[in-house]
Write an enzyme that holds these catalytic residues in place. Structure first.
Site, PDB file in Angstrom:
ATOM      1  N   LEU A  38       1.007  -1.343  -0.449  1.00 23.55           N
ATOM      2  CA  LEU A  38       0.056  -0.040   0.017  1.00 23.55           C
ATOM      3  C   LEU A  38       0.999   1.304  -0.001  1.00 23.55           C
ATOM      4  O   LEU A  38       0.515   2.518  -0.347  1.00 23.55           O
ATOM      5  CB  LEU A  38      -1.374  -0.079   1.231  1.00 23.55           C
ATOM      6  N   LYS A  63      16.010  -1.316  -0.059  1.00 26.59           N
ATOM      7  CA  LYS A  63      15.117  -1.449  -0.842  1.00 26.59           C
ATOM      8  C   LYS A  63      14.319  -0.294  -0.924  1.00 26.59           C
ATOM      9  O   LYS A  63      13.542  -0.326  -2.079  1.00 26.59           O
ATOM     10  CB  LYS A  63      13.830  -2.941  -0.143  1.00 26.59           C
ATOM     11  N   ASP A  89      12.532   3.084  11.315  1.00 27.11           N
ATOM     12  CA  ASP A  89      13.053   1.996  11.546  1.00 27.11           C
ATOM     13  C   ASP A  89      11.626   1.893  13.106  1.00 27.11           C
ATOM     14  O   ASP A  89      12.124   1.942  14.303  1.00 27.11           O
ATOM     15  CB  ASP A  89      14.215   0.555  11.649  1.00 27.11           C
ATOM     16  N   ASN A 115       1.104   4.337   7.637  1.00 29.32           N
ATOM     17  CA  ASN A 115       1.126   3.593   6.587  1.00 29.32           C
ATOM     18  C   ASN A 115       1.527   1.989   7.186  1.00 29.32           C
ATOM     19  O   ASN A 115       1.605   0.915   7.584  1.00 29.32           O
ATOM     20  CB  ASN A 115       1.810   3.257   5.188  1.00 29.32           C
ATOM     21  N   SER A 168      -4.610   2.307   9.824  1.00 28.56           N
ATOM     22  CA  SER A 168      -5.148   1.260  10.406  1.00 28.56           C
ATOM     23  C   SER A 168      -6.159  -0.201  10.312  1.00 28.56           C
ATOM     24  O   SER A 168      -5.581  -0.232   9.035  1.00 28.56           O
ATOM     25  CB  SER A 168      -6.778   2.028  11.413  1.00 28.56           C
ATOM     26  N   TYR A 205      -2.976  -8.428  15.748  1.00 29.89           N
ATOM     27  CA  TYR A 205      -2.566  -7.320  14.581  1.00 29.89           C
ATOM     28  C   TYR A 205      -4.394  -6.629  15.479  1.00 29.89           C
ATOM     29  O   TYR A 205      -4.375  -5.471  15.499  1.00 29.89           O
ATOM     30  CB  TYR A 205      -3.123  -8.050  13.633  1.00 29.89           C
ATOM     31  N   LYS A 209      -4.754  -2.164  15.873  1.00 30.44           N
ATOM     32  CA  LYS A 209      -5.388  -1.626  15.141  1.00 30.44           C
ATOM     33  C   LYS A 209      -6.605  -0.810  15.428  1.00 30.44           C
ATOM     34  O   LYS A 209      -7.382   0.542  15.272  1.00 30.44           O
ATOM     35  CB  LYS A 209      -6.313  -2.118  13.923  1.00 30.44           C
TER      36      LYS A 209
END
Length: 347
Positions: A38, A63, A89, A115, A168, A205, A209
């Site tokens: 995303l 990367k 990080d 994000n 979220s 998870y 959120k």
């Protein structure tokens, strides 16, 4: 079941690209976790729309540079400075501080799209806290709080309304999350949710959120966009279920389950990134709001979050975030963020 059918309907909703701001060529955006998924698609869209500068906050600079090269190839934006890679990080609060200090040197900042995040299916304790709580909540909110002064200063200097977007998840709003966050008993939220008992592959998870949503609602309450000098729109956005590598740390069984779900219901990362763009361009009506399907969707937020009991939990979560940051040596003066700018003070 009704909520499940609503989720399926939402997943098949066509998502429009938001209109490009007229002054986007003068604007600066930061997207974390921008080397993949995303974040990559969001940053690429911003470059393609003509953003003056897009900063990719990534854990691996190598990367990040590879991702930026791909974005330049896709958009034709090869001019120096249009895209920049900065190391970030979120497992290290010191890294968050260094990143924030670099942001403070910018001439302007128009939006931070927070994000970056992790899904953990095995419990790991880092700096006295479960890793996904550290990354998704504590470090993400430290980044948000440290970035707010630059966003506020940019609002005053350029007469704009910057945005602070926390990415979220709609999984936080599921009924099984009701009561997942302790609201009483004097137990620290992060200590409780870091315990081995209660840690689950598909439950941790959403809990992180949910904490984000509580934090966004409380921060927006403390910093009203219409009355605070240097007003900043603060919102939370759910991109829905997408094809990304967010589950890169997941166990093999968890990956199999997610693969099946994605095969049936997932959006592409590009489609999901449109929800991030909408939140990054959204108006004051999105302040403190939950966004999804490229619009404000407060109607999706259940009553157990918005009612009196939910507000008590919200305050508790917020206070425990600040206590945790202070205990880890990264205290934040929230009152200073809410104070009028010197030129705006009433004499």
């Amino acid at each position: 079941m009704p909520r499940f059918f609503g989720f399926v309907r939402d997943q098949y909703t066509a998502l429009p690209l938001p209109p490009t701001p007229a002054d986007i060529a003068q604007q600066t955006f930061v997207v974390t976790g921008a080397n993949t998924g995303l974040g990559f698609q969001c940053a690429q869209h911003l470059l393609g729309m003509g953003a003056g500068r897009v900063i990719l906050g990534v854990r691996s600079v190598q990367k990040g540079e590879a991702a930026l090269a791909a974005m330049r190839q896709a958009t034709g934006r090869h001019e120096a400075g249009a895209g920049t890679v900065w190391e970030l990080d979120l497992q290290s609060l010191d890294s968050v501080e260094k990143f924030s200090q670099r942001l403070a040197t910018l001439d302007r900042l128009d939006a931070l799209v927070a994000n970056a995040g992790v899904v953990m299916t095995e419990r790991q304790i880092v700096q006295g806290i479960e890793l996904s709580l550290l990354v998704n909540v504590v470090a993400t909110m430290l980044l948000a709080l440290r970035t707010l002064p630059k966003l506020q200063a940019s609002a005053r200097k350029f007469n704009t309304t910057p945005r602070l977007v926390i990415v979220s998840s709609n999984s936080a709003l599921e009924s099984n999350m009701k009561g997942a966050v302790p609201s009483a008993g004097g137990v620290d939220v992060f200590d409780k949710l870091s315990e081995e008992d209660g840690f689950g592959t598909f439950s941790q998870y959403p809990k992180t959120k949910l904490l984000q949503i509580y934090a966004v609602r409380q921060l927006a309450l403390l910093l009203p966009v219409a009355t605070t000098a240097g007003g900043v729109v603060i919102n939370a956005v759910s991109p829905g279920l997408c094809y990304t590598d967010l589950d890169r740390n997941a166990s093999r069984p968890a990956k199999v389950v997610l693969a099946i779900m994605r095969k049936l219901l997932a959006r592409t990362a590009e489609a999901g990134s449109r929800t991030l763009l909408q939140a990054a361009f959204a108006g004051p009506d999105s302040h403190g709001a939950y966004c999804s399907e490229c619009r404000v969707k407060n109607e999706d937020v259940p009553a157990w979050i918005t009612n009196a009991s939910g507000k008590t939990t919200q305050e508790r979560v917020w206070n425990d975030i600040l206590k945790r940051l202070d205990a880890m040596g990264h205290g934040v003066d929230v009152a200073a963020l809410a104070a009028p700018a010197p030129s705006a003070r009433v004499v």
